[in-house]
Structure formats: C-alpha cells, structure tokens
Design a protein around this motif. Structure first.
Motif, PDB file in Angstrom:
ATOM      1  N   LEU A  13       1.770 -14.188  -9.079  1.00  0.00           N
ATOM      2  CA  LEU A  13       1.936 -13.840 -10.494  1.00  0.00           C
ATOM      3  C   LEU A  13       3.228 -13.074 -10.766  1.00  0.00           C
ATOM      4  CD1 LEU A  13      -1.761 -12.790 -11.213  1.00  0.00           C
ATOM      5  CD2 LEU A  13      -0.640 -14.932 -11.822  1.00  0.00           C
ATOM      6  N   ARG A  14       3.918 -12.677  -9.709  1.00  0.00           N
ATOM      7  CA  ARG A  14       5.190 -11.981  -9.890  1.00  0.00           C
ATOM      8  C   ARG A  14       6.335 -12.798  -9.313  1.00  0.00           C
ATOM      9  NH1 ARG A  14       9.589 -10.463  -7.201  1.00  0.00           N
ATOM     10  NH2 ARG A  14       8.310  -9.731  -5.458  1.00  0.00           N
ATOM     11  N   ASP A  15       6.468 -12.823  -7.986  1.00  0.00           N
ATOM     12  CA  ASP A  15       7.550 -13.586  -7.364  1.00  0.00           C
ATOM     13  C   ASP A  15       7.397 -15.071  -7.684  1.00  0.00           C
ATOM     14  OD1 ASP A  15       9.532 -14.609  -5.690  1.00  0.00           O
ATOM     15  OD2 ASP A  15       9.140 -13.155  -4.122  1.00  0.00           O
ATOM     16  N   LEU A  38       9.457 -20.053 -11.684  1.00  0.00           N
ATOM     17  CA  LEU A  38       9.057 -21.262 -12.395  1.00  0.00           C
ATOM     18  C   LEU A  38      10.081 -21.664 -13.447  1.00  0.00           C
ATOM     19  CD1 LEU A  38       5.269 -20.465 -12.990  1.00  0.00           C
ATOM     20  CD2 LEU A  38       6.297 -21.798 -11.131  1.00  0.00           C
ATOM     21  N   PHE A  39      10.149 -22.975 -13.716  1.00  0.00           N
ATOM     22  CA  PHE A  39      10.997 -23.456 -14.811  1.00  0.00           C
ATOM     23  C   PHE A  39      10.579 -22.766 -16.107  1.00  0.00           C
ATOM     24  CE2 PHE A  39      10.714 -27.156 -11.896  1.00  0.00           C
ATOM     25  CZ  PHE A  39      12.052 -27.262 -11.576  1.00  0.00           C
ATOM     26  N   GLU A  40       9.290 -22.736 -16.330  1.00  0.00           N
ATOM     27  CA  GLU A  40       8.724 -22.084 -17.507  1.00  0.00           C
ATOM     28  C   GLU A  40       7.662 -21.097 -17.040  1.00  0.00           C
ATOM     29  OE1 GLU A  40       5.967 -23.158 -21.392  1.00  0.00           O
ATOM     30  OE2 GLU A  40       7.053 -24.759 -20.359  1.00  0.00           O
ATOM     31  N   PRO A  41       7.938 -19.792 -17.122  1.00  0.00           N
ATOM     32  CA  PRO A  41       6.964 -18.811 -16.652  1.00  0.00           C
ATOM     33  C   PRO A  41       5.601 -19.006 -17.312  1.00  0.00           C
ATOM     34  CG  PRO A  41       9.051 -17.748 -17.113  1.00  0.00           C
ATOM     35  CD  PRO A  41       9.169 -19.163 -17.622  1.00  0.00           C
ATOM     36  N   MET A  42       4.564 -18.638 -16.586  1.00  0.00           N
ATOM     37  CA  MET A  42       3.206 -18.803 -17.097  1.00  0.00           C
ATOM     38  C   MET A  42       2.972 -17.951 -18.335  1.00  0.00           C
ATOM     39  SD  MET A  42       0.915 -18.834 -13.574  1.00  0.00           S
ATOM     40  CE  MET A  42       1.989 -17.782 -12.585  1.00  0.00           C
ATOM     41  N   ASN A  43       2.204 -18.506 -19.274  1.00  0.00           N
ATOM     42  CA  ASN A  43       1.756 -17.690 -20.397  1.00  0.00           C
ATOM     43  C   ASN A  43       0.544 -16.867 -19.970  1.00  0.00           C
ATOM     44  OD1 ASN A  43      -0.444 -19.456 -20.429  1.00  0.00           O
ATOM     45  ND2 ASN A  43       0.381 -20.683 -22.118  1.00  0.00           N
ATOM     46  N   ARG A  57      -2.573 -18.885 -18.633  1.00  0.00           N
ATOM     47  CA  ARG A  57      -2.446 -19.446 -17.291  1.00  0.00           C
ATOM     48  C   ARG A  57      -2.409 -18.345 -16.237  1.00  0.00           C
ATOM     49  NH1 ARG A  57       1.565 -23.084 -19.524  1.00  0.00           N
ATOM     50  NH2 ARG A  57       3.146 -22.295 -18.103  1.00  0.00           N
ATOM     51  N   LYS A  58      -1.779 -17.216 -16.554  1.00  0.00           N
ATOM     52  CA  LYS A  58      -1.763 -16.108 -15.601  1.00  0.00           C
ATOM     53  C   LYS A  58      -3.170 -15.567 -15.363  1.00  0.00           C
ATOM     54  CE  LYS A  58       1.653 -13.209 -15.067  1.00  0.00           C
ATOM     55  NZ  LYS A  58       2.692 -12.171 -15.223  1.00  0.00           N
ATOM     56  N   LEU A  59      -3.959 -15.446 -16.424  1.00  0.00           N
ATOM     57  CA  LEU A  59      -5.338 -14.986 -16.272  1.00  0.00           C
ATOM     58  C   LEU A  59      -6.154 -15.962 -15.438  1.00  0.00           C
ATOM     59  CD1 LEU A  59      -6.117 -13.621 -19.863  1.00  0.00           C
ATOM     60  CD2 LEU A  59      -5.983 -12.284 -17.744  1.00  0.00           C
ATOM     61  N   SER A  79       9.985  -6.968 -18.630  1.00  0.00           N
ATOM     62  CA  SER A  79       9.751  -7.652 -19.897  1.00  0.00           C
ATOM     63  C   SER A  79       8.491  -7.114 -20.549  1.00  0.00           C
ATOM     64  CB  SER A  79       9.604  -9.162 -19.683  1.00  0.00           C
ATOM     65  OG  SER A  79       8.368  -9.466 -19.061  1.00  0.00           O
ATOM     66  N   GLN A  80       8.435  -7.227 -21.865  1.00  0.00           N
ATOM     67  CA  GLN A  80       7.251  -6.807 -22.599  1.00  0.00           C
ATOM     68  C   GLN A  80       6.063  -7.704 -22.251  1.00  0.00           C
ATOM     69  OE1 GLN A  80       7.190  -4.029 -24.645  1.00  0.00           O
ATOM     70  NE2 GLN A  80       4.965  -4.350 -24.628  1.00  0.00           N
ATOM     71  N   THR A  81       6.354  -8.988 -21.991  1.00  0.00           N
ATOM     72  CA  THR A  81       5.283  -9.923 -21.626  1.00  0.00           C
ATOM     73  C   THR A  81       4.567  -9.468 -20.368  1.00  0.00           C
ATOM     74  OG1 THR A  81       6.470 -11.783 -22.629  1.00  0.00           O
ATOM     75  CG2 THR A  81       4.763 -12.315 -21.010  1.00  0.00           C
ATOM     76  N   ASP A  82       5.334  -9.090 -19.342  1.00  0.00           N
ATOM     77  CA  ASP A  82       4.722  -8.625 -18.101  1.00  0.00           C
ATOM     78  C   ASP A  82       3.995  -7.298 -18.307  1.00  0.00           C
ATOM     79  OD1 ASP A  82       5.620 -10.824 -16.736  1.00  0.00           O
ATOM     80  OD2 ASP A  82       6.529  -9.686 -15.103  1.00  0.00           O
ATOM     81  N   PHE A  83       4.586  -6.393 -19.091  1.00  0.00           N
ATOM     82  CA  PHE A  83       3.938  -5.107 -19.386  1.00  0.00           C
ATOM     83  C   PHE A  83       2.593  -5.348 -20.070  1.00  0.00           C
ATOM     84  CE2 PHE A  83       2.975  -1.350 -21.804  1.00  0.00           C
ATOM     85  CZ  PHE A  83       3.398  -0.285 -21.020  1.00  0.00           C
ATOM     86  N   ASP A  84       2.595  -6.228 -21.052  1.00  0.00           N
ATOM     87  CA  ASP A  84       1.356  -6.493 -21.802  1.00  0.00           C
ATOM     88  C   ASP A  84       0.295  -7.139 -20.917  1.00  0.00           C
ATOM     89  OD1 ASP A  84       2.551  -5.460 -24.055  1.00  0.00           O
ATOM     90  OD2 ASP A  84       3.076  -7.415 -24.916  1.00  0.00           O
ATOM     91  N   PHE A  85       0.723  -7.954 -19.955  1.00  0.00           N
ATOM     92  CA  PHE A  85      -0.258  -8.599 -19.085  1.00  0.00           C
ATOM     93  C   PHE A  85      -0.964  -7.562 -18.215  1.00  0.00           C
ATOM     94  CE2 PHE A  85      -1.365 -10.767 -15.053  1.00  0.00           C
ATOM     95  CZ  PHE A  85      -2.321 -11.643 -15.560  1.00  0.00           C
ATOM     96  N   VAL A  86      -0.210  -6.607 -17.697  1.00  0.00           N
ATOM     97  CA  VAL A  86      -0.832  -5.540 -16.905  1.00  0.00           C
ATOM     98  C   VAL A  86      -1.831  -4.762 -17.760  1.00  0.00           C
ATOM     99  CG1 VAL A  86      -0.429  -3.458 -15.530  1.00  0.00           C
ATOM    100  CG2 VAL A  86       1.208  -5.355 -15.440  1.00  0.00           C
ATOM    101  N   ARG A  87      -1.438  -4.452 -18.977  1.00  0.00           N
ATOM    102  CA  ARG A  87      -2.339  -3.709 -19.865  1.00  0.00           C
ATOM    103  C   ARG A  87      -3.597  -4.528 -20.174  1.00  0.00           C
ATOM    104  NH1 ARG A  87      -2.450   0.426 -18.691  1.00  0.00           N
ATOM    105  NH2 ARG A  87      -3.808   0.833 -20.482  1.00  0.00           N
ATOM    106  N   GLN A  88      -3.434  -5.840 -20.343  1.00  0.00           N
ATOM    107  CA  GLN A  88      -4.591  -6.691 -20.641  1.00  0.00           C
ATOM    108  C   GLN A  88      -5.587  -6.674 -19.482  1.00  0.00           C
ATOM    109  OE1 GLN A  88      -3.645 -10.826 -21.355  1.00  0.00           O
ATOM    110  NE2 GLN A  88      -5.689 -11.294 -22.140  1.00  0.00           N
TER     111      GLN A  88
END
Length: 557
Positions: free
Chosen positions: A38-40, A45-50, A53-55, A77-86
């Motif tokens: 989920l990190r490296d 990826l060509f298109e990082p997971m939303n 898909r990460k969940l 990124s805010q996307t990664d920060f928000d995923f950790v919080r989720q």
C-alpha cells in the motif's frame, strides 16, 4: 553490439568475511513479514489506488495473515494522510495488526506523520535516510557527521512527539536507504547511533532496516553484508534486523533468502513483486518457497487465485501467466515428455505421503488450484498428456499403444488448426475417431446363442446404409463376432484385446479396445467401443476397428 563494459562498470567489491556462516544455515522458521503493497507498491503504479481499492487490498493482506502493513506515506499527500485516518477512525485495523507509515528524516514531515497516527493502537514510524557515498556527495551534500546528526535528531523528535500520545504503542523503524552501496563501517555507525538515541532494549526494540534500495550485486554479497552487520551492530538483542530487497538484477528472492540465513529477522516486500523499477521482493514466492521445504510460512495462500484476482483488480497490473506459484500457466505442461512424467507421478502419488510428482514441486491443491489445467494439449504435447486428460476428465484409460496412435491424430489436428485443444475438444476428437465411426459399417444389434460346445452370434449391421445379417461361431462371443465380421469381405487379424470399466458404479460403462491389422500388412489400427454391456462394447470396438481399417486403406491407396 554491446560495448566493452569494463571501462564503464566496475564489479562490486566483496565483503571481508572469511568465516561467513550463512552458507551452512537453513531457514527453519519464517521471518517477520511486512507488506509494503500500500506504500512502496502503490507509488509504483501507473495510477495509484483509490481509497476503495486500498481498503480492499488492506483487508486481503490482513486475511492472508500479515501482522505488519505499511499503509501510506502520509506526509507526502493528503490522500495518503486521509487513508491512514480512515483506517484508524473507522476501526478497520485488526487488533493483531500494526500499521506502518513512512517519512523522510525531516522535521515537518515527521510531525505530519505522527499527526496522522493519532489514536492508533500500535504504530510503526518508519524513517528513511540515505547513507551511501553517492547520495551524501551528489544528492544531500552532507558529510558523514551530518548524516549521523540528522538520523539522531530525527529519533529524538519522534520520541518527543510520541510522548504526547501514550495511548499508542509506538515502534521505530530506521532505514538506511542505499545500504548496499554504503560503507559497512559507516552503516554500523549510523545504526548504533540510532539505536542508542531510541534507548533500544530487549523490551523496546528498534527495527533497523538494511534495504538493497537498488540491487547492485549478487545475492551472496548482500548476505555477507547482512551477516557482517548482524555481527557488528551494538544492542543486537534489542534490534529487529530487517531487509527490503529490490529486484533490479532479478535476484531479490535469492537475496532475501540468503539474508535471512545471514541473520535478518524481518523481510519487507510486496505481493507478486510489485514495486519501483523491477519491483520489491515477491513475498508470495518467498513464503511458498518456505512451504515447499516443509516450513509453515505464517501466511495463508490456500486460495491463491482469489489473492491474484484481488491484486490485479486493486493495482490494475497483470500477473504473468508463468509467475511462480500464482501464474495461470505455472502448473500447466504442454510438453509431451513433461506430461508423461506428470501422469506417471500422479498415478504413483499416495494420499498423505510426501509429495513426489515430477515437474510439479508443489501440489496445486494446496493453493486451491485444481488439477484440471495441469496438463493441456497443443502441438507440443505427447501421448502422456493426452492420456491423462482422457483418464482424469472422462474415465477412459488408454492402452499404451493406443496412446501412441491417438497422439498422432491429435498432433495432426493441432498442426492443422493451431493453438491449444481443450479437454472437451480432445474428447470430441477421440469420439469422432473411434466411437462415432459408422462408415462403411454401422452396428445395429446382436443376439448370442449356444451352439455345440461354443458360442454363436447373429450380428446385424448396416453397410453403406443397407442392413445385413452375419452369423459367426467361436469359442466365445468375441471370437464368434470376429468370425461373423469376416463375412463383410475384409481380411483382418486381431492383435490385442483389452476391456476396462470406466468407473466403479453398478451401471458403469465398459470400454473395449481392439487392435486390428490387415492380413497382408503390419499397419495396426485400434477400434474402441463403449457400452454398459461388455459384449456389446467389444462388438462396437470390432466395428470401429474395421471402419478405421477401411478408411486408412482408402487414404493409403
């Protein structure tokens, strides 16, 4: 033509380790596994997971059995920060799973990282800092002392920030980026400074990660580097020694295995080798390599197809059909000699005994794979594979000489049509060749009756659409049928006769095989008949053989 590389590339210098121990060791237990999918994996990826898909992938990793999962780079990124919080706020992290997040050794990034982890039950803060000479001189413009000072100050800052969140169990991981290109005496200096700053103890261990950020040498040299560090770092009983091999030279799996033999306690990697450039080490392959050596890997790949399909959905990356263990064709043999060996191995394999099937070092059933695709037929296939499919799919056990004969029929078909032939297509070809032959002779019915001391038969056949009755006498129904069939005007001799049941049920069909040849020729052709009555099956086999003699006589004439 490639240029002479000697002036452009230099071999990597060996490690001075004259009494290395790792070559004499075996892996007897799994390392601590850490998934960085989920990190490296995600950042490659060509298109990082939303988030969806990460969940999905996070849940799959938990189901597989990973207890440490690097979930994001929250300061990037805010996307990664928000995923950790989720994950934390929605209580999606199992009690026995620790999430890990990455940060560079910069104050503002570390503060943002700790902020993302508030409320977590257990968290691993992973700080990475480049230590090799090329990075120090070309990228960071820092001296060795500067690098050590940055590392120590980063650890002190983490300790200060986590003291404000005692509700979380905190673990520190420190990675020496480009470790494999770092002078070993300097690498141990950084590691010792970091573990001292953390106050590492056996009850408060630190993870020291020694990645081959770029694979620059052979796996044995990496193993030497790991064993050297294993011997020389201070507080060894307070350190979890971790490795993170990349696959630039295509040898990451070997490098990881040898590193564990050399003293590594922990391995970081991705499912199916995803990651930057040529990827991280493939944890699926590593884990199942252990399994084939009788070592339980602590990860569950008993439904490898489900894991593979989830991975492909989440990453949008295909898994190569020949990928070890998981590829769609990895348990498939097209080669005739391979198929023959596998068929014989399956026949000899006893339940609950040590697995011992040629060309299959691993039982596909252990991964939830069926045996249906183990042997598949194309123009490269041989009699063994063909016989295996007919036996496993349709219960027809072919005599060896019939295997040879029918393999020629299949070879001609695949040469003419190209591509692969399925089991269903194979059965159709077998039926057309042997079972459904009605020209020039078609079986209608027969009646048996006793005559003197032998057996007589009244055999009704259609020849070119006209009904005929033939009478034959012999020492049994088969011999009587042979004598009756001589009335059609063909001279032939029966070379061999076999009969077999197709299953064990009360209404099982019988299968009869008769090898026949013209009196004036050594050319042999098989006839095959099937029926619930063995006499009827045998007569049908005789008729099948006569039709094949007739057809081949016309084609050869």
């Amino acid at each position: 033509m490639l240029q002479d590389p000697s002036s452009k590339y230099q071999p990597f210098p060996p490690v001075t380790l004259v009494d290395r121990q790792w070559p004499n060791r075996s892996i007897t237990k799994p390392p601590i596994w850490m998934s960085t999918d989920l990190r490296d994996g995600n950042q490659a990826l060509f298109e990082p997971m939303n988030a969806e898909r990460k969940l999905h992938l996070f849940s799959t990793l938990c189901d597989i059995g990973f207890k440490e999962i690097e979930v994001a780079f929250p300061s990037a990124s805010q996307t990664d920060f928000d995923f950790v919080r989720q994950l934390i706020e929605e209580h999606r992290i199992p009690d026995d799973v620790s999430i890990e997040v990455l940060t560079h050794a910069r104050e503002h990034l570390i503060r943002r990282t700790i902020e993302s982890l508030q409320g977590a039950r257990r968290a691993i803060v992973h700080i990475v800092n480049a230590t090799s000479k090329p990075f120090r001189e070309l990228v960071l413009a820092m001296s060795k002392a500067d690098v050590v000072a940055m590392a120590v100050s980063s650890v002190h800052l983490v300790k200060q920030l986590i003291a404000e969140h005692p509700e979380t169990e905190w673990v520190l991981e420190y990675s020496l980026e480009a470790f494999t290109a770092t002078e070993l005496d300097f690498a141990v200096e950084v590691c010792d400074a970091v573990s001292a700053a953390w106050d590492a103890t056996p009850h408060n261990k630190i993870i020291l990660n020694l990645p081959s950020s770029v694979e620059v040498t052979t796996p044995n040299v990496y193993a030497d580097q790991i064993e050297w560090m294993h011997r020389h770092i201070a507080r060894r009983d307070s350190v979890i020694l971790s490795v993170h091999p990349h696959n630039d030279r295509g040898t990451a799996v070997a490098a990881a295995e040898l590193a564990v033999m050399a003293g590594a306690d922990r391995v970081e990697g991705c499912l199916f080798g995803n990651g930057e450039r040529t990827g991280n080490v493939d944890i699926v392959t590593l884990a199942l390599n252990l399994y084939t050596q009788g070592v339980s890997p602590g990860l569950d790949f008993s439904d490898i197809n489900a894991v593979a399909r989830t991975f492909e959905h989440c990453t949008q990356l295909p898994i190569h059909p020949r990928h070890p263990y998981a590829g769609d064709l990895v348990f498939t043999a097209f080669s005739g000699s391979h198929q023959d060996a596998i068929k014989k191995g399956f026949a000899a394999q006893k339940p609950d005994s040590v697995w011992n099937v040629p060309y299959l070092p691993f039982d596909p059933a252990d991964l939830g794979r069926s045996y249906d695709s183990v042997i598949r037929i194309n123009s490269q296939s041989g009699k063994g594979g063909i016989a295996h499919l007919l036996e496993s799919q349709y219960g027809v056990v072919l005599p060896r000489r019939l295997q040879v004969e029918f393999s020629g029929v299949v070879q001609k078909h695949t040469d003419n049509h190209g591509g692969e032939i399925s089991a269903a297509d194979l059965w159709q070809l077998f039926s057309l060749t042997y079972l459904d032959t009605v020209k020039p002779v078609q079986y209608v019915e027969h009646h048996l009756f006793e005559h003197n001391s032998g057996q007589s038969i009244r055999l009704t056949l259609e020849i070119d659409g006209i009904s005929h009755v033939f009478i034959g006498e012999g020492n049994g129904p088969i011999d009587a049928s042979v004598q009756a069939l001589r009335g059609i005007g063909m001279d032939f001799k029966v070379r061999s006769y076999e009969e077999r049941s197709m299953d064990c049920s009360a209404d099982a069909r019988a299968c009869a095989f008769i090898a026949m040849a013209p009196f004036d020729s050594h050319c042999e052709y098989f006839g095959v008949g099937m029926d619930t009555n063995i006499v009827t099956a045998s007569i049908k086999a005789l008729v099948s053989g006569i039709n094949r003699l007739a057809v081949n006589a016309v084609s050869s004439g």
